[in-house]
Design a protein around this motif. Structure first.
Motif, PDB file in Angstrom:
ATOM      1  N   VAL A 329     -15.640   6.445 -36.903  1.00  0.00           N
ATOM      2  CA  VAL A 329     -14.949   7.340 -35.877  1.00  0.00           C
ATOM      3  C   VAL A 329     -13.642   6.525 -35.695  1.00  0.00           C
ATOM      4  CG1 VAL A 329     -14.868   8.949 -34.092  1.00  0.00           C
ATOM      5  CG2 VAL A 329     -16.798   8.710 -35.401  1.00  0.00           C
ATOM      6  N   MET A 330     -12.341   6.898 -35.668  1.00  0.00           N
ATOM      7  CA  MET A 330     -11.167   6.174 -35.397  1.00  0.00           C
ATOM      8  C   MET A 330     -10.410   6.955 -34.538  1.00  0.00           C
ATOM      9  SD  MET A 330     -10.658   4.673 -39.225  1.00  0.00           S
ATOM     10  CE  MET A 330     -11.032   6.243 -40.065  1.00  0.00           C
ATOM     11  N   GLN A 331      -9.836   6.323 -33.503  1.00  0.00           N
ATOM     12  CA  GLN A 331      -8.549   6.895 -32.850  1.00  0.00           C
ATOM     13  C   GLN A 331      -7.428   6.723 -33.595  1.00  0.00           C
ATOM     14  OE1 GLN A 331      -8.285   5.951 -28.453  1.00  0.00           O
ATOM     15  NE2 GLN A 331      -6.078   5.822 -28.640  1.00  0.00           N
ATOM     16  N   ASN A 332      -6.925   7.715 -34.182  1.00  0.00           N
ATOM     17  CA  ASN A 332      -5.731   7.652 -35.383  1.00  0.00           C
ATOM     18  C   ASN A 332      -4.447   6.814 -34.911  1.00  0.00           C
ATOM     19  OD1 ASN A 332      -4.912   8.044 -37.934  1.00  0.00           O
ATOM     20  ND2 ASN A 332      -3.660   9.724 -37.288  1.00  0.00           N
ATOM     21  N   ASP A 333      -4.039   7.102 -33.555  1.00  0.00           N
ATOM     22  CA  ASP A 333      -2.945   6.268 -33.063  1.00  0.00           C
ATOM     23  C   ASP A 333      -3.213   4.947 -32.436  1.00  0.00           C
ATOM     24  OD1 ASP A 333      -4.049   7.235 -30.771  1.00  0.00           O
ATOM     25  OD2 ASP A 333      -2.378   8.461 -30.120  1.00  0.00           O
ATOM     26  N   ARG A 334      -4.640   4.293 -32.794  1.00  0.00           N
ATOM     27  CA  ARG A 334      -4.780   3.073 -32.192  1.00  0.00           C
ATOM     28  C   ARG A 334      -5.351   2.299 -33.289  1.00  0.00           C
ATOM     29  NH1 ARG A 334      -8.648   0.876 -27.222  1.00  0.00           N
ATOM     30  NH2 ARG A 334      -8.459  -1.392 -27.998  1.00  0.00           N
ATOM     31  N   ALA A 335      -6.333   2.644 -33.690  1.00  0.00           N
ATOM     32  CA  ALA A 335      -7.140   1.790 -34.726  1.00  0.00           C
ATOM     33  C   ALA A 335      -6.657   2.109 -36.124  1.00  0.00           C
ATOM     34  CB  ALA A 335      -9.098   2.142 -34.565  1.00  0.00           C
ATOM     35  N   LEU A 336      -5.689   1.387 -36.766  1.00  0.00           N
ATOM     36  CA  LEU A 336      -5.252   1.355 -37.892  1.00  0.00           C
ATOM     37  C   LEU A 336      -6.179   1.052 -38.956  1.00  0.00           C
ATOM     38  CD1 LEU A 336      -1.739   0.190 -36.974  1.00  0.00           C
ATOM     39  CD2 LEU A 336      -2.452   2.078 -36.660  1.00  0.00           C
ATOM     40  N   HIS A 337      -6.319   1.752 -40.201  1.00  0.00           N
ATOM     41  CA  HIS A 337      -7.492   1.549 -40.998  1.00  0.00           C
ATOM     42  C   HIS A 337      -6.786   1.387 -42.395  1.00  0.00           C
ATOM     43  CE1 HIS A 337      -6.668   5.979 -41.586  1.00  0.00           C
ATOM     44  NE2 HIS A 337      -7.267   5.863 -42.709  1.00  0.00           N
ATOM     45  N   GLY A 338      -7.487   0.553 -43.158  1.00  0.00           N
ATOM     46  CA  GLY A 338      -7.386   0.509 -44.484  1.00  0.00           C
ATOM     47  C   GLY A 338      -8.618   0.119 -45.241  1.00  0.00           C
ATOM     48  N   ARG A 339      -8.344  -0.154 -46.624  1.00  0.00           N
ATOM     49  CA  ARG A 339      -9.316  -0.565 -47.411  1.00  0.00           C
ATOM     50  C   ARG A 339      -9.205  -1.637 -48.433  1.00  0.00           C
ATOM     51  NH1 ARG A 339      -9.353   4.480 -50.762  1.00  0.00           N
ATOM     52  NH2 ARG A 339      -8.044   4.015 -52.488  1.00  0.00           N
ATOM     53  N   THR A 340     -10.131  -2.146 -49.085  1.00  0.00           N
ATOM     54  CA  THR A 340      -9.873  -3.305 -50.167  1.00  0.00           C
ATOM     55  C   THR A 340     -10.116  -2.315 -51.329  1.00  0.00           C
ATOM     56  OG1 THR A 340     -12.296  -3.699 -50.284  1.00  0.00           O
ATOM     57  CG2 THR A 340     -11.130  -5.119 -48.742  1.00  0.00           C
ATOM     58  N   ALA A 341      -9.417  -3.006 -52.384  1.00  0.00           N
ATOM     59  CA  ALA A 341      -9.772  -2.272 -53.837  1.00  0.00           C
ATOM     60  C   ALA A 341     -11.120  -1.883 -54.206  1.00  0.00           C
ATOM     61  CB  ALA A 341      -8.856  -2.997 -54.883  1.00  0.00           C
ATOM     62  N   PHE A 342     -11.289  -1.121 -55.056  1.00  0.00           N
ATOM     63  CA  PHE A 342     -12.646  -1.041 -55.749  1.00  0.00           C
ATOM     64  C   PHE A 342     -12.665  -0.772 -57.113  1.00  0.00           C
ATOM     65  CE2 PHE A 342     -11.751   3.191 -54.082  1.00  0.00           C
ATOM     66  CZ  PHE A 342     -12.207   4.029 -55.100  1.00  0.00           C
ATOM     67  N   ASP A 343     -13.723  -0.858 -57.826  1.00  0.00           N
ATOM     68  CA  ASP A 343     -13.857  -0.832 -59.161  1.00  0.00           C
ATOM     69  C   ASP A 343     -14.731   0.622 -59.650  1.00  0.00           C
ATOM     70  OD1 ASP A 343     -13.987  -0.567 -61.882  1.00  0.00           O
ATOM     71  OD2 ASP A 343     -14.646  -2.951 -62.097  1.00  0.00           O
ATOM     72  N   PRO A 344     -14.078   1.777 -59.787  1.00  0.00           N
ATOM     73  CA  PRO A 344     -14.782   2.743 -60.020  1.00  0.00           C
ATOM     74  C   PRO A 344     -15.382   3.028 -61.538  1.00  0.00           C
ATOM     75  CG  PRO A 344     -12.320   3.291 -60.541  1.00  0.00           C
ATOM     76  CD  PRO A 344     -12.525   2.036 -59.920  1.00  0.00           C
ATOM     77  N   SER A 345     -15.190   1.993 -62.454  1.00  0.00           N
ATOM     78  CA  SER A 345     -16.037   1.786 -63.692  1.00  0.00           C
ATOM     79  C   SER A 345     -17.030   1.259 -63.484  1.00  0.00           C
ATOM     80  CB  SER A 345     -14.876   1.181 -64.616  1.00  0.00           C
ATOM     81  OG  SER A 345     -14.998  -0.292 -64.269  1.00  0.00           O
ATOM     82  N   ARG A 346     -17.493   0.618 -62.313  1.00  0.00           N
ATOM     83  CA  ARG A 346     -18.918  -0.103 -61.934  1.00  0.00           C
ATOM     84  C   ARG A 346     -19.443   0.744 -60.843  1.00  0.00           C
ATOM     85  NH1 ARG A 346     -17.173  -5.996 -60.665  1.00  0.00           N
ATOM     86  NH2 ARG A 346     -19.441  -5.916 -60.635  1.00  0.00           N
TER      87      ARG A 346
END
Length: 380
Positions: A329-346
């Motif tokens: 649960v993220m306060q959208n105008d404070r806790a900026l979020h992202g992600r690392t890449a993933f491999d959908p073939s695996r």
């Protein structure tokens, strides 16, 4: 206890026994009268318009009563209002008192991974105190992780509607985050995403984002969070001029698809009347164009680059893996979020998300706190 007070006709000045002092203007006091003629006795809403009050409100008489309350007679209408000591103390307008009433925030960096704000969904639905504890931790840090929720589709809606009120957008009441062909958004690809706030092209921007994990078999795809308030505070300390530009000069954000074209104008950093940071809007993918005087273009981009560099410092990054049943649960105008890449073939990675207005979670916390206090008082 009030030690003394004086009236100038246009204000009263109070000093309490502990040396705390306050000044209350006459018009402010008149507008805060709680009598039955001014406020509805059931809901407390005003029964008059501001234009119904005299333009030149003055204090004709101010008297301290035996219980410590202050009774004020206002001129020229001869209206009488009474204010208790406790009410006046709770509404002190002095700078330190106003600061103390603001939400208390805890800035964090990557080390918070050792003590993340975590709630157990099973406990939260069974115990109001556990739910309130989670919300308090969420509000202090701008994010929280809920564990042990059901791994069924649309669980994110149940969580969102319990903590607040789910907001329907062009993505629907909820949206699936997975790799798809011909994506309208980079979130629907397997590539890594830099930290950002969601939907800054919306007015108002969604206050809270929930992401609920259903599947996480694919290698990679770890969640990345950064405290945007901490980064903005560092920017202000290191480059005050850059900070000032990002709080004053708005930029356009835009999103376009077959069924939507959304544009909003936001400053990257928002501050309140005291200069305290209250919001950030950072999204490189949705940034449109800077509609500003030519002479501020180069300084603004230099400030933007500087803020981005601060946000990307490794020590500020919190990286963790969402497991099935986890909901961040993220306060959208404070806790900026992202992600690392993933491999959908695996393997598979499937999240469901929704948006909730920020005031919904604030309301939920107040209601829980009020109910728990009333229950405690009834048991005493």
């Amino acid at each position: 206890m009030i030690a003394n007070f004086t009236s100038t006709g246009y204000s009263i000045a109070i000093t309490w026994a502990d040396k705390v002092a306050a000044v209350f203007p006459a018009i402010w006091l008149r507008d805060n009268c709680r009598c039955a003629a001014c406020r509805h006795p059931g809901n407390g809403q005003r029964l008059y318009e501001i234009t119904d009050l005299p333009e030149d409100v003055r204090i004709a008489e101010a008297v301290q009563l035996g219980d410590g309350a202050i009774r004020i007679t206002f001129a020229p209408e001869n209206h009488v209002s009474t204010f208790s000591e406790s009410w006046l103390a709770e509404h002190n307008l002095a700078a330190n008192a106003r600061k103390a009433r603001k939400p208390q925030r805890s800035l964090w960096n990557g080390s918070i991974g050792n003590a993340m704000p975590v709630g157990d969904w099973r406990q939260m639905v069974a115990d109001p105190a556990a739910e309130l504890a989670f919300l308090d931790a969420y509000h202090a840090h701008g994010f929280g992780l809920i564990k042990h929720s059901p791994t069924q589709s649309e669980t994110v809606l149940a969580i969102g509607n319990r903590l607040g009120f789910v907001r329907v957008t062009n993505y629907g009441a909820y949206f699936d985050v997975m790799s798809v062909p011909n994506p309208t958004n980079l979130a629907y690809t397997p590539i890594g995403l830099g930290v950002h706030s969601d939907n800054p092209y919306r007015d108002p921007t969604p206050g809270v984002q929930l992401l609920h994990c259903l599947l996480s078999d694919a290698p990679g795809g770890d969640t990345l969070l950064v405290d945007g308030f901490r980064a903005a505070s560092l920017l202000r300390a290191e480059d005050p001029a850059a900070f000032d530009l990002l709080t004053r000069i708005p930029v356009n954000f835009k999103f376009r698809s077959n069924d939507a074209e959304l544009v909003a104008r936001q400053t990257m950093i928002s501050v309140d009347e005291d200069g305290d940071i209250v919001g950030v809007h950072f999204n490189n993918r949705s940034l449109d164009w800077l509609d500003a005087p030519a002479e501020v273009i180069e300084p603004w981009f230099a400030a933007y680059r500087k803020y981005a560099e601060v946000l990307h410092r490794p020590e500020g990054e919190l990286i963790f893996r969402l497991e099935p049943g986890d909901c961040v649960v993220m306060q959208n105008d404070r806790a900026l979020h992202g992600r690392t890449a993933f491999d959908p073939s695996r393997g598979r990675r499937h999240l469901q998300g929704c948006y909730v207005d920020k005031d919904g979670l604030e309301s939920r916390a107040r209601v829980l706190r009020r109910n728990l206090a009333e229950k405690k008082g009834a048991a005493a």
